[in-house]
Design a protein around this motif. Sequence first.
Motif, PDB file in Angstrom:
ATOM      1  N   LEU A 227       0.819  -1.210   0.000  1.00 14.33           N
ATOM      2  CA  LEU A 227       0.000   0.000   0.000  1.00 14.33           C
ATOM      3  C   LEU A 227       0.851   1.257   0.000  1.00 14.33           C
ATOM      4  CD1 LEU A 227      -2.907  -0.879   2.416  1.00 14.33           C
ATOM      5  CD2 LEU A 227      -3.075  -0.325   0.010  1.00 14.33           C
TER       6      LEU A 227
ATOM      7  N   MET B 116       1.481   2.781  -3.300  1.00 10.95           N
ATOM      8  CA  MET B 116       0.325   3.294  -4.035  1.00 10.95           C
ATOM      9  C   MET B 116       0.419   4.811  -4.232  1.00 10.95           C
ATOM     10  SD  MET B 116      -1.694   0.741  -4.739  1.00 10.95           S
ATOM     11  CE  MET B 116      -3.352   1.313  -4.948  1.00 10.95           C
TER      12      MET B 116
ATOM     13  N   TRP C 207     -10.650   0.073  -5.126  1.00 11.85           N
ATOM     14  CA  TRP C 207     -10.281   0.516  -3.784  1.00 11.85           C
ATOM     15  C   TRP C 207     -11.305   1.519  -3.281  1.00 11.85           C
ATOM     16  CZ3 TRP C 207      -5.940  -1.171  -1.164  1.00 11.85           C
ATOM     17  CH2 TRP C 207      -5.004  -1.894  -1.922  1.00 11.85           C
TER      18      TRP C 207
ATOM     19  N   ALA D  63     -11.973   4.929  -1.547  1.00 10.93           N
ATOM     20  CA  ALA D  63     -11.146   6.130  -1.563  1.00 10.93           C
ATOM     21  C   ALA D  63     -11.910   7.315  -1.007  1.00 10.93           C
ATOM     22  CB  ALA D  63     -10.684   6.429  -2.990  1.00 10.93           C
TER      23      ALA D  63
ATOM     24  N   VAL E 154      -3.362   9.087  -6.207  1.00 10.14           N
ATOM     25  CA  VAL E 154      -3.292   8.647  -4.818  1.00 10.14           C
ATOM     26  C   VAL E 154      -2.218   9.465  -4.110  1.00 10.14           C
ATOM     27  CG1 VAL E 154      -2.855   6.699  -3.277  1.00 10.14           C
ATOM     28  CG2 VAL E 154      -4.001   6.321  -5.464  1.00 10.14           C
TER      29      VAL E 154
ATOM     30  N   ARG F 269      -2.850   7.134   2.373  1.00  7.81           N
ATOM     31  CA  ARG F 269      -3.824   6.111   2.741  1.00  7.81           C
ATOM     32  C   ARG F 269      -4.124   6.207   4.224  1.00  7.81           C
ATOM     33  NH1 ARG F 269      -1.760   1.539   5.365  1.00  7.81           N
ATOM     34  NH2 ARG F 269       0.489   1.538   5.491  1.00  7.81           N
TER      35      ARG F 269
ATOM     36  N   LEU G  64      -7.855   4.714   0.484  1.00  8.90           N
ATOM     37  CA  LEU G  64      -6.899   5.583  -0.205  1.00  8.90           C
ATOM     38  C   LEU G  64      -7.349   7.029  -0.118  1.00  8.90           C
ATOM     39  CD1 LEU G  64      -6.246   3.548  -3.477  1.00  8.90           C
ATOM     40  CD2 LEU G  64      -4.956   3.502  -1.339  1.00  8.90           C
TER      41      LEU G  64
ATOM     42  N   VAL H 143      -7.165  10.496  -2.096  1.00  6.63           N
ATOM     43  CA  VAL H 143      -6.896  10.862  -3.485  1.00  6.63           C
ATOM     44  C   VAL H 143      -7.208  12.326  -3.735  1.00  6.63           C
ATOM     45  CG1 VAL H 143      -7.342   8.528  -4.323  1.00  6.63           C
ATOM     46  CG2 VAL H 143      -9.204  10.175  -4.262  1.00  6.63           C
TER      47      VAL H 143
END
Length: 138
Positions: free
Chosen positions: A74, A77, A101, A103, A117, A120, A125, A127
């Motif tokens: 992760l 990401m 995912w 988000a 991204v 997290r 996530l 974003v």
Amino acid sequence: MAQYQKRARFWLSLLSTALQLAALAAVGLWVLPRFGVYLPWPLLLALGLGLVAYDIFTYVAGRRALEKEAVSGLDDMAGREGTVVSPLTPEGVVRVGGELWRARSLEGDVESGQVTVVGRDGLLLKVRALVENPRETP
């Protein structure tokens, strides 16, 4: 090592298919007639072919899933781009690297488009909407 695992999966799949066909034949030819149920051989053949087709499909799908490159983590990401699948109001679903995912948008609602991204929170996530560079007109 991986080559041996592939061969073992193939032979196990082949063996299980053969055992399933043998069980189908035994039930259709010996067990059901004891109860007065007689299946015509074309039906047994069609069931066997359907079973083989299903086994081939699941073998190929399973092989593809096992050979798919794993996401390394992760933490990696961050910086990856994704596409909004369900609107982020402020939470929704995005597709990153072919995977869905949950988000949360850090900049308000995002109805559709591309996102980046930036972090997290557990498996959620964080974003930001990807802003494309506007073209300059002369």
